[in-house]
Design a protein around this motif. Structure first.
Motif, PDB file in Angstrom:
ATOM      1  N   PRO A 172       0.814  -1.223   0.000  1.00 40.72           N
ATOM      2  CA  PRO A 172       0.000   0.000   0.000  1.00 40.72           C
ATOM      3  C   PRO A 172       0.848   1.274   0.000  1.00 40.72           C
ATOM      4  CG  PRO A 172      -0.748  -1.554   1.678  1.00 40.72           C
ATOM      5  CD  PRO A 172       0.554  -2.074   1.159  1.00 40.72           C
ATOM      6  N   LYS A 173       0.253   2.348  -0.474  1.00 44.29           N
ATOM      7  CA  LYS A 173       0.968   3.631  -0.533  1.00 44.29           C
ATOM      8  C   LYS A 173       1.441   4.078   0.845  1.00 44.29           C
ATOM      9  CE  LYS A 173      -1.305   5.455  -4.685  1.00 44.29           C
ATOM     10  NZ  LYS A 173      -2.183   6.519  -5.235  1.00 44.29           N
ATOM     11  N   SER A 174       0.638   3.805   1.873  1.00 44.78           N
ATOM     12  CA  SER A 174       1.030   4.223   3.228  1.00 44.78           C
ATOM     13  C   SER A 174       2.319   3.539   3.663  1.00 44.78           C
ATOM     14  CB  SER A 174      -0.093   3.918   4.228  1.00 44.78           C
ATOM     15  OG  SER A 174      -0.387   2.531   4.261  1.00 44.78           O
TER      16      SER A 174
ATOM     17  N   LYS B  52       1.944  11.556  10.839  1.00 47.88           N
ATOM     18  CA  LYS B  52       0.917  12.015   9.893  1.00 47.88           C
ATOM     19  C   LYS B  52       0.497  10.889   8.945  1.00 47.88           C
ATOM     20  CE  LYS B  52      -0.141  15.618   6.523  1.00 47.88           C
ATOM     21  NZ  LYS B  52      -0.716  14.671   5.561  1.00 47.88           N
ATOM     22  N   VAL B  53       1.469  10.159   8.417  1.00 50.16           N
ATOM     23  CA  VAL B  53       1.169   9.062   7.492  1.00 50.16           C
ATOM     24  C   VAL B  53       0.371   7.967   8.189  1.00 50.16           C
ATOM     25  CG1 VAL B  53       2.178   7.222   6.089  1.00 50.16           C
ATOM     26  CG2 VAL B  53       3.191   9.496   6.050  1.00 50.16           C
TER      27      VAL B  53
ATOM     28  N   LYS C  40      -1.565   8.218  10.861  1.00 55.11           N
ATOM     29  CA  LYS C  40      -2.907   8.697  11.199  1.00 55.11           C
ATOM     30  C   LYS C  40      -3.830   8.701   9.981  1.00 55.11           C
ATOM     31  CE  LYS C  40      -1.943  11.543  15.280  1.00 55.11           C
ATOM     32  NZ  LYS C  40      -1.873  12.927  15.820  1.00 55.11           N
ATOM     33  N   ASP C  41      -3.260   8.811   8.807  1.00 56.04           N
ATOM     34  CA  ASP C  41      -4.066   8.786   7.577  1.00 56.04           C
ATOM     35  C   ASP C  41      -4.502   7.380   7.189  1.00 56.04           C
ATOM     36  OD1 ASP C  41      -3.998  11.516   7.268  1.00 56.04           O
ATOM     37  OD2 ASP C  41      -2.293  11.517   5.880  1.00 56.04           O
ATOM     38  N   ASP C  42      -4.010   6.366   7.896  1.00 58.22           N
ATOM     39  CA  ASP C  42      -4.354   4.963   7.616  1.00 58.22           C
ATOM     40  C   ASP C  42      -4.997   4.369   8.868  1.00 58.22           C
ATOM     41  OD1 ASP C  42      -4.342   2.162   7.286  1.00 58.22           O
ATOM     42  OD2 ASP C  42      -2.610   2.241   5.950  1.00 58.22           O
ATOM     43  N   PRO C  43      -6.336   4.336   8.935  1.00 55.76           N
ATOM     44  CA  PRO C  43      -7.032   3.877  10.153  1.00 55.76           C
ATOM     45  C   PRO C  43      -6.655   2.457  10.570  1.00 55.76           C
ATOM     46  CG  PRO C  43      -8.569   4.942   8.636  1.00 55.76           C
ATOM     47  CD  PRO C  43      -7.274   4.787   7.900  1.00 55.76           C
ATOM     48  N   MET C  44      -6.470   1.562   9.596  1.00 55.69           N
ATOM     49  CA  MET C  44      -6.120   0.181   9.931  1.00 55.69           C
ATOM     50  C   MET C  44      -4.732   0.103  10.556  1.00 55.69           C
ATOM     51  SD  MET C  44      -7.359  -2.902   9.845  1.00 55.69           S
ATOM     52  CE  MET C  44      -8.620  -2.924   8.564  1.00 55.69           C
ATOM     53  N   LEU C  45      -3.789   0.838   9.988  1.00 53.25           N
ATOM     54  CA  LEU C  45      -2.434   0.865  10.535  1.00 53.25           C
ATOM     55  C   LEU C  45      -2.445   1.467  11.934  1.00 53.25           C
ATOM     56  CD1 LEU C  45       0.601   0.495  10.346  1.00 53.25           C
ATOM     57  CD2 LEU C  45       0.732   2.570   8.951  1.00 53.25           C
TER      58      LEU C  45
ATOM     59  N   ILE D  35       4.832  -2.718   7.450  1.00 53.65           N
ATOM     60  CA  ILE D  35       4.950  -3.759   6.420  1.00 53.65           C
ATOM     61  C   ILE D  35       4.199  -5.017   6.837  1.00 53.65           C
ATOM     62  CG2 ILE D  35       6.560  -5.294   5.235  1.00 53.65           C
ATOM     63  CD1 ILE D  35       8.632  -2.994   5.423  1.00 53.65           C
ATOM     64  N   SER D  36       4.384  -5.426   8.099  1.00 57.05           N
ATOM     65  CA  SER D  36       3.743  -6.645   8.583  1.00 57.05           C
ATOM     66  C   SER D  36       2.225  -6.538   8.548  1.00 57.05           C
ATOM     67  CB  SER D  36       4.207  -6.932  10.014  1.00 57.05           C
ATOM     68  OG  SER D  36       3.522  -8.039  10.556  1.00 57.05           O
ATOM     69  N   PHE D  37       1.690  -5.421   9.028  1.00 62.73           N
ATOM     70  CA  PHE D  37       0.243  -5.246   9.052  1.00 62.73           C
ATOM     71  C   PHE D  37      -0.327  -5.213   7.633  1.00 62.73           C
ATOM     72  CE2 PHE D  37       0.995  -2.775  13.223  1.00 62.73           C
ATOM     73  CZ  PHE D  37       0.993  -3.952  13.956  1.00 62.73           C
ATOM     74  N   ALA D  38       0.397  -4.556   6.726  1.00 61.11           N
ATOM     75  CA  ALA D  38      -0.070  -4.467   5.336  1.00 61.11           C
ATOM     76  C   ALA D  38      -0.123  -5.842   4.689  1.00 61.11           C
ATOM     77  CB  ALA D  38       0.842  -3.536   4.538  1.00 61.11           C
ATOM     78  N   ILE D  39       0.899  -6.647   4.947  1.00 60.09           N
ATOM     79  CA  ILE D  39       0.948  -8.001   4.378  1.00 60.09           C
ATOM     80  C   ILE D  39      -0.198  -8.844   4.937  1.00 60.09           C
ATOM     81  CG2 ILE D  39       2.280 -10.144   4.374  1.00 60.09           C
ATOM     82  CD1 ILE D  39       4.804  -8.350   4.250  1.00 60.09           C
ATOM     83  N   ARG D  40      -0.458  -8.709   6.215  1.00 63.20           N
ATOM     84  CA  ARG D  40      -1.538  -9.478   6.835  1.00 63.20           C
ATOM     85  C   ARG D  40      -2.887  -9.146   6.194  1.00 63.20           C
ATOM     86  NH1 ARG D  40      -2.708 -10.457  13.268  1.00 63.20           N
ATOM     87  NH2 ARG D  40      -4.470 -11.861  12.983  1.00 63.20           N
ATOM     88  N   ASN D  41      -3.068  -7.901   5.826  1.00 71.45           N
ATOM     89  CA  ASN D  41      -4.352  -7.477   5.264  1.00 71.45           C
ATOM     90  C   ASN D  41      -4.465  -7.713   3.767  1.00 71.45           C
ATOM     91  OD1 ASN D  41      -5.388  -6.530   7.742  1.00 71.45           O
ATOM     92  ND2 ASN D  41      -4.295  -4.595   7.531  1.00 71.45           N
TER      93      ASN D  41
END
Length: 264
Positions: A16-18, A38-39, A41-46, A85-91
């Motif tokens: 993802p871009k985030s 800032k980055v 906070k712009d990604d609620p899941m992260l 990175i880990s959270f993004a991969i999980r999702n």
């Protein structure tokens, strides 16, 4: 490495871009914590995942963490990259590890334990932690790819039965012509991770062959203590501590951290 494994790696979605932005910020010496906050906070899941991790007793923070600002300040910028990175991969990836006899939640529990150990063991060593904290989450990522291919080929049950009796990496070579760690390194290349992250994973079985010797040695120790397949923690801890001694790592601190994590 067989064609189906290569095909699975090539079909992985882009990060993802985030996450790409988090990588950019954490790699830029002129960036600030405020830029990173800032980055996130712009990604609620992260944001949700980071706060959940920060309040886990595994990381040993003395007070409740209520904000992204607090979490980033406590973990430090280099550690946040691994989380992102880990959270993004999980999702974004399908986690079916039935070939290994474990489920998605167990995989992520092991990843968090490894990461907590890495962070608390190497706290204050920014240059090393930048690599170790990120890689510790993702050591066994290649097993996800292997399991997907074996499921597709109808070989999961055969693999799982043999896994209880045979050497895991030899079995992986037999079935897909590559080990978990070789595949993890290829996934890193696919996502354009830096060589400093790829090298220790690629050489996790032979840390002395790695340009990042200490990082590879730490990762080998950590994956031994918290093994994906064998959950005999007492036995694995002894094996891991013995490896740490042989590698010349800080065994005293390792023992202290393990004791605190177990108490947590």
């Amino acid at each position: 490495m067989n064609d189906k494994i290569i095909g699975q790696i090539k079909s992985l979605p882009p990060l993802p871009k985030s996450v790409i932005e988090v990588q950019r910020i954490t790699n830029d010496p002129n960036s600030s914590i405020a830029d990173l906050v800032k980055v996130i906070k712009d990604d609620p899941m992260l944001t949700a995942n980071l706060l959940k991790a920060a309040n886990s007793p595994l990381y040993g923070f003395a007070r409740q963490v209520r904000s992204v600002d607090q979490a980033v300040a406590l973990f430090g910028m280099v550690t946040i990259k691994g989380f992102a990175i880990s959270f993004a991969i999980r999702n974004s990836m399908k986690f079916d590890l039935s070939a290994y006899g474990v489920d998605e939640n167990y995989f992520h529990d092991i990843s968090i334990l490894r990461n907590a150990l890495a962070i608390r063991w190497y706290n204050g060593k920014k240059e090393k932690l930048d690599i170790i904290a990120t890689d510790s989450f993702l050591i066994d990522l290649g097993a996800v790819i292997i399991s997907l291919v074996l499921n597709f080929e109808g070989k999961s049950e055969e693999f799982r039965k043999k896994l209880t009796k045979e050497n895991r990496e030899e079995l992986e070579k037999e079935f897909v012509s590559a080990t978990t760690y070789e595949i993890t390194a290829e996934v890193f290349k696919h996502w354009h991770f830096g060589e400093e992250l790829i090298e220790p994973i690629k050489n996790i079985n032979t840390p002395r062959n790695s340009k990042n010797y200490q990082e590879a040695a730490v990762l080998d120790t950590i994956r031994t203590i918290y093994d994906l397949i064998d959950n005999n923690f007492e036995k694995n801890s002894k094996l891991g501590i013995e490896k740490a001694k042989n590698y010349g790592l800080d065994v005293k601190k390792l023992n202290q951290v393990l004791e605190k994590i177990n108490q947590g």
